[in-house]
Every structure is written in structure tokens, then in C-alpha cells.
Design a protein around this motif. Structure first.
Motif, PDB file in Angstrom:
ATOM      1  N   PHE A 153      24.086  20.954   6.401  1.00  0.00           N
ATOM      2  CA  PHE A 153      23.380  20.821   5.300  1.00  0.00           C
ATOM      3  C   PHE A 153      21.665  21.880   5.090  1.00  0.00           C
ATOM      4  N   PHE A 154      21.249  21.428   6.543  1.00  0.00           N
ATOM      5  CA  PHE A 154      20.617  22.422   6.710  1.00  0.00           C
ATOM      6  C   PHE A 154      20.654  23.867   6.742  1.00  0.00           C
ATOM      7  N   ASP A 155      22.045  24.103   6.915  1.00  0.00           N
ATOM      8  CA  ASP A 155      22.330  25.527   7.491  1.00  0.00           C
ATOM      9  C   ASP A 155      22.656  26.041   6.412  1.00  0.00           C
ATOM     10  N   SER A 156      23.643  25.449   5.664  1.00  0.00           N
ATOM     11  CA  SER A 156      23.992  26.456   4.492  1.00  0.00           C
ATOM     12  C   SER A 156      22.039  26.173   3.730  1.00  0.00           C
ATOM     13  N   THR A 157      21.736  25.376   3.277  1.00  0.00           N
ATOM     14  CA  THR A 157      20.342  25.763   2.516  1.00  0.00           C
ATOM     15  C   THR A 157      19.952  27.089   3.223  1.00  0.00           C
ATOM     16  N   ARG A 158      19.213  26.695   5.032  1.00  0.00           N
ATOM     17  CA  ARG A 158      18.899  28.442   5.594  1.00  0.00           C
ATOM     18  C   ARG A 158      19.992  29.468   4.109  1.00  0.00           C
ATOM     19  N   ALA A 159      21.044  29.152   4.452  1.00  0.00           N
ATOM     20  CA  ALA A 159      22.074  30.669   4.721  1.00  0.00           C
ATOM     21  C   ALA A 159      21.899  30.940   2.402  1.00  0.00           C
ATOM     22  N   ILE A 160      21.284  29.842   2.460  1.00  0.00           N
ATOM     23  CA  ILE A 160      21.489  30.572   0.555  1.00  0.00           C
ATOM     24  C   ILE A 160      20.087  31.135   0.179  1.00  0.00           C
ATOM     25  N   ARG A 203      33.278  43.869  -6.757  1.00  0.00           N
ATOM     26  CA  ARG A 203      34.097  44.698  -7.441  1.00  0.00           C
ATOM     27  C   ARG A 203      35.153  44.296  -7.611  1.00  0.00           C
ATOM     28  N   ARG A 204      35.794  43.253  -7.379  1.00  0.00           N
ATOM     29  CA  ARG A 204      37.051  42.343  -7.322  1.00  0.00           C
ATOM     30  C   ARG A 204      36.345  40.959  -8.429  1.00  0.00           C
ATOM     31  N   GLU A 205      35.479  40.658  -8.044  1.00  0.00           N
ATOM     32  CA  GLU A 205      34.928  39.428  -8.799  1.00  0.00           C
ATOM     33  C   GLU A 205      35.719  38.299  -8.288  1.00  0.00           C
ATOM     34  N   LEU A 206      35.679  38.194  -6.753  1.00  0.00           N
ATOM     35  CA  LEU A 206      36.542  36.977  -6.036  1.00  0.00           C
ATOM     36  C   LEU A 206      35.906  35.942  -5.613  1.00  0.00           C
ATOM     37  N   PRO A 207      36.040  35.047  -5.515  1.00  0.00           N
ATOM     38  CA  PRO A 207      35.439  33.480  -5.727  1.00  0.00           C
ATOM     39  C   PRO A 207      35.325  33.810  -4.090  1.00  0.00           C
ATOM     40  N   LEU A 208      34.155  33.535  -4.014  1.00  0.00           N
ATOM     41  CA  LEU A 208      33.248  33.398  -2.090  1.00  0.00           C
ATOM     42  C   LEU A 208      33.114  31.962  -1.807  1.00  0.00           C
ATOM     43  N   LEU A 209      33.439  30.929  -1.205  1.00  0.00           N
ATOM     44  CA  LEU A 209      32.737  29.297  -0.671  1.00  0.00           C
ATOM     45  C   LEU A 209      32.255  29.681   0.582  1.00  0.00           C
ATOM     46  N   ILE A 210      31.061  29.234   0.250  1.00  0.00           N
ATOM     47  CA  ILE A 210      30.813  29.178   1.933  1.00  0.00           C
ATOM     48  C   ILE A 210      31.008  28.344   2.622  1.00  0.00           C
ATOM     49  N   HIS A 211      31.103  28.188   3.570  1.00  0.00           N
ATOM     50  CA  HIS A 211      31.334  26.728   4.527  1.00  0.00           C
ATOM     51  C   HIS A 211      30.286  26.509   5.428  1.00  0.00           C
ATOM     52  N   PRO A 212      29.876  25.494   5.906  1.00  0.00           N
ATOM     53  CA  PRO A 212      28.375  25.182   7.344  1.00  0.00           C
ATOM     54  C   PRO A 212      29.131  25.387   7.857  1.00  0.00           C
ATOM     55  N   THR A 213      28.591  25.802   9.810  1.00  0.00           N
ATOM     56  CA  THR A 213      28.483  25.814  10.403  1.00  0.00           C
ATOM     57  C   THR A 213      27.401  24.793  11.356  1.00  0.00           C
ATOM     58  N   GLN A 214      27.518  25.090  12.856  1.00  0.00           N
ATOM     59  CA  GLN A 214      26.065  25.264  13.306  1.00  0.00           C
ATOM     60  C   GLN A 214      25.032  26.103  13.214  1.00  0.00           C
ATOM     61  N   PRO A 215      23.976  25.603  13.432  1.00  0.00           N
ATOM     62  CA  PRO A 215      23.146  26.477  12.967  1.00  0.00           C
ATOM     63  C   PRO A 215      22.944  27.737  14.208  1.00  0.00           C
ATOM     64  N   SER A 216      22.766  28.620  14.334  1.00  0.00           N
ATOM     65  CA  SER A 216      23.085  29.084  15.292  1.00  0.00           C
ATOM     66  C   SER A 216      21.730  28.669  16.619  1.00  0.00           C
ATOM     67  N   ALA A 217      21.180  28.298  16.927  1.00  0.00           N
ATOM     68  CA  ALA A 217      19.866  27.749  17.079  1.00  0.00           C
ATOM     69  C   ALA A 217      19.760  26.059  17.126  1.00  0.00           C
ATOM     70  N   THR A 218      19.887  25.031  17.786  1.00  0.00           N
ATOM     71  CA  THR A 218      19.167  23.634  17.471  1.00  0.00           C
ATOM     72  C   THR A 218      18.171  23.086  18.369  1.00  0.00           C
ATOM     73  N   VAL A 219      17.337  22.305  18.329  1.00  0.00           N
ATOM     74  CA  VAL A 219      15.954  21.632  19.027  1.00  0.00           C
ATOM     75  C   VAL A 219      16.981  21.102  20.296  1.00  0.00           C
ATOM     76  N   PRO A 220      16.911  20.803  21.146  1.00  0.00           N
ATOM     77  CA  PRO A 220      17.232  20.356  22.229  1.00  0.00           C
ATOM     78  C   PRO A 220      16.504  18.539  22.476  1.00  0.00           C
ATOM     79  N   GLY A 221      17.691  18.147  22.919  1.00  0.00           N
ATOM     80  CA  GLY A 221      16.790  17.150  23.120  1.00  0.00           C
ATOM     81  C   GLY A 221      16.586  16.063  22.137  1.00  0.00           C
TER      82      GLY A 221
END
Length: 350
Positions: A207-214, A176-194
């Protein structure tokens, strides 16, 4: 920003202003849309929460000041920085009320920064998701009272990703406001141990979390239902340029068949903006240019998480690359941002 100042940067035909040399703002004045701030009161909240190396970032919680940021802008030839909160975001404890306090604090300090340096800074509002009701209250306050230029969200907050259905009311208001929305990555909710334990998640997990999220956001249909959202995808699209055709042909069509008119996954991406924060040359930028038009690409320095010397090197790479002609550099460094932020408008395009 004065008319005289704007005219000084309008001659993009002179490649000397694009070559990364020492003339700083005598070169084409860039607009930096992916750059961060850690103002004092917000930074103290991060440290008081016991966070010392957000997402494993090896340099810890960076020092930041307006003076140092302005000096960085002078060295890199940046006219205006649109700052945002990076990792760890604002919800860095389990208490949702803490996220509200951190978001309010960061946004107030963002407004103070803009007021103290008119024409040099804008800011994206931080919102206390996943508390959607609180996020809507803070969005209204930040946009209407504090003058936020847009909104920034982490790819996920405690495992709630940006395509989560609970965020629908937030996207409706952003549209409604037509506001820009910047997405910024953070660590994924789960990582592979080791796997790569002890290393900064920014190296590749971002990079993987940005790709996953978009991908999740597009598949959720959120952008179809709320077409006024003006999405900025970070880091030259992460892995999306490499995966877009595979997703379009092998997954998107097959899974959406029979559901009515099918918007193209790639066409949806092409309506987004993409910033160039990070090391995008020589490999990543050509891939992005094969996916989207150059009028959807924006400059980002990623300061202070990208150090000042490295930022200068990356900016020089962009200003001097033969991959882009001078008109393309002008669009990416400056003009495109004027089409995204109404606060810049015609000035950035002049």
C-alpha cells in the motif's frame, strides 16, 4: 461472448444476482481487471532465478493453471479475467536481458491463454523496464502481434519508480495508443531494518509503495504531458483516498505555485481508474467513494495471490453490501470495464 449470454446478465435489478449466492455465472457476470497468472514457462523462470517467496509471500510462488482459474471464475461469477504478471515481475535478476526473456515468455503465454479461451481472458503485457528501448519493442510486439489488452508495470523495478524521467518515451507511446496501464505494487526499494522483518510485504508495504509511486508519477507531470494514458490504481487507491486532500492543500499547491495553470492533484486522481482487489469492505471502499465517482471503480479478485476461498468471501461482500445500490454494483462489477477495454466495449455495457 454470445448475445444470449450477454442478455442473461443484463437484468441488474434482480438483486439475487448480486448477493454472492451459489448461482455463479447466473449472477451478473463480472469483469476481473486485477487478477494474475503464472503460466508454466514464466513460473519456471521465476523458480530458476531462486525465488521461492516473492516479497515474503508466505505461500511461496503460487501454482496456477487455466483450468483452476476458470473454476475460480465460475465460483465467483466472473465472465472475463484480464490477467497480469504480479510480483516478482519480469526483472528478477540483475541482467536486463533476463527481463526481456521473461516479459516475452509471459506475454506469449498470455496470448496463448486468450486464444485457447476466447471471451474468458484478456491480458496485460509485461514490459522489461527499466530497459526503455526493450520495453518499447516488447510493447509494440505485445499490442500489435499478440493482442495485449493493456500494460502492467510494477511500482518500481530495482528502485526505478514509475515516475522516473527515463520512462517518458514509454508513457508517450502508451498515451498514443490509449492503452490501459495497471500499476501493481512490489516491495519498496528500501525498507526500515528491524521493522516487520520476515512478514509478507503485501500486508502493508504494498500500500505504501503504491501510494508513493502514484504520488511520484503525478508530481513528475507525466500524466499531464501524456493524457492518453489510462491509469488503473490498485487496491482501492491504497492510502491515496486518505492523503489526497492533505497533498492537494499542503504540498501540491505550495510547490507548484507560480508554474502556470495548476491542474488539481485530486482532479488528476479522479481521471484514473481504481480496482477493488483486496479487502476493501467495510472501511476502504467508503473512503474511495468519497474521492472518485463510481464509474471509475473496477472489480478485482487478486487470484491466485488471494486464495479462492478468500476471494469468494470478498466477492460476496461486494455483491451484498448495502453501501452500493444495484446500479452501482453493475457499473463496478461489469460496465466500467467496458469503457476501459476496447475489446469489451459495448458488450460489457449491455
Amino acid at each position: 461472448m454470445s448475445h444470449e449470454s450477454m442478455c442473461r446478465y443484463s437484468d441488474a435489478e434482480n438483486d439475487d444476482r448480486l448477493d454472492g449466492g451459489p448461482a455463479s455465472r447466473q449472477r451478473l457476470g463480472a469483469v476481473d481487471v486485477h487478477v494474475h497468472y503464472l503460466p508454466p514457462r514464466y513460473r519456471r523462470l521465476v523458480l530458476d532465478a531462486g525465488i521461492r517467496k516473492p516479497d515474503g509471500y508466505h505461500l511461496g510462488v503460487p501454482e496456477w493453471s487455466a483450468d483452476a482459474h476458470l473454476a475460480h471464475m465460475e465460483r465467483l461469477g466472473i465472465e472475463t479475467s484480464v490477467v497480469s504478471i504480479s510480483t516478482p515481475g519480469v526483472q528478477f535478476t540483475d541482467d536486463l536481458a533476463d527481463g526481456v526473456v521473461a516479459a516475452r515468455t509471459a506475454n506469449e503465454e498470455g496470448a496463448e491463454l486468450v486464444a485457447a479461451h476466447p471471451g474468458r481472458f484478456g491480458f496485460y503485457a509485461a514490459l522489461p523496464v527499466p530497459d526503455v528501448d526493450a520495453a518499447l519493442v516488447e510493447l509494440e510486439r505485445a499490442a500489435d502481434d499478440l493482442g495485449a489488452w493493456g500494460v502492467s508495470l510494477m511500482t518500481n523495478v530495482n528502485g526505478v519508480y514509475i515516475g522516473d524521467p527515463s520512462l517518458e518515451p514509454l508513457y508517450a507511446e502508451l498515451s498514443r495508443r490509449e492503452l490501459p496501464l495497471l500499476i501493481h505494487p512490489t516491495q519498496p526499494s528500501a525498507t526500515v531494518p528491524g521493522v516487520m522483518e520476515g512478514w509478507s510485504k503485501s500486508m502493508y508495504e504494498y500500500f505504501f509503495d503504491s501510494t508513493r509511486a502514484i504520488i511520484d508519477l503525478i508530481f513528475s507531470g507525466m500524466l499531464e504531458r501524456h493524457p492518453g494514458v489510462r491509469l488503473v490504481v490498485p487496491h482501492a487507491g491504497a492510502a491515496l483516498p486518505a492523503l489526497a486532500q492533505r497533498i492537494e492543500r499542503n504540498v501540491w499547491r505550495a510547490n507548484r505555485e507560480g508554474d502556470g495553470p495548476l491542474p488539481s492533484f485530486i482532479d488528476t486522481l479522479r481521471r484514473c481508474y481504481f480496482d477493488l482487489a483486496g479487502s476493501v469492505l467495510p472501511h476502504q471502499l467508503p473512503s474511495l467513494l468519497s474521492l472518485v465517482d463510481d464509474d471509475r471503480i473496477l472489480y478485482g479478485s487478486d487470484y491466485p495471490f488471494t486464495s479462492d476461498p478468500m476471494g469468494a468471501e470478498l466477492a460476496a461482500d461486494l455483491r451484498s453490501t448495502t453501501l452500493l445500490d444495484s446500479e452501482q454494483k453493475t457499473r463496478i462489477l461489469r460496465t466500467n470495464a467496458g469503457g476501459l477495454f476496447r475489446q469489451l466495449g459495448a458488450e460489457a455495457a449491455s
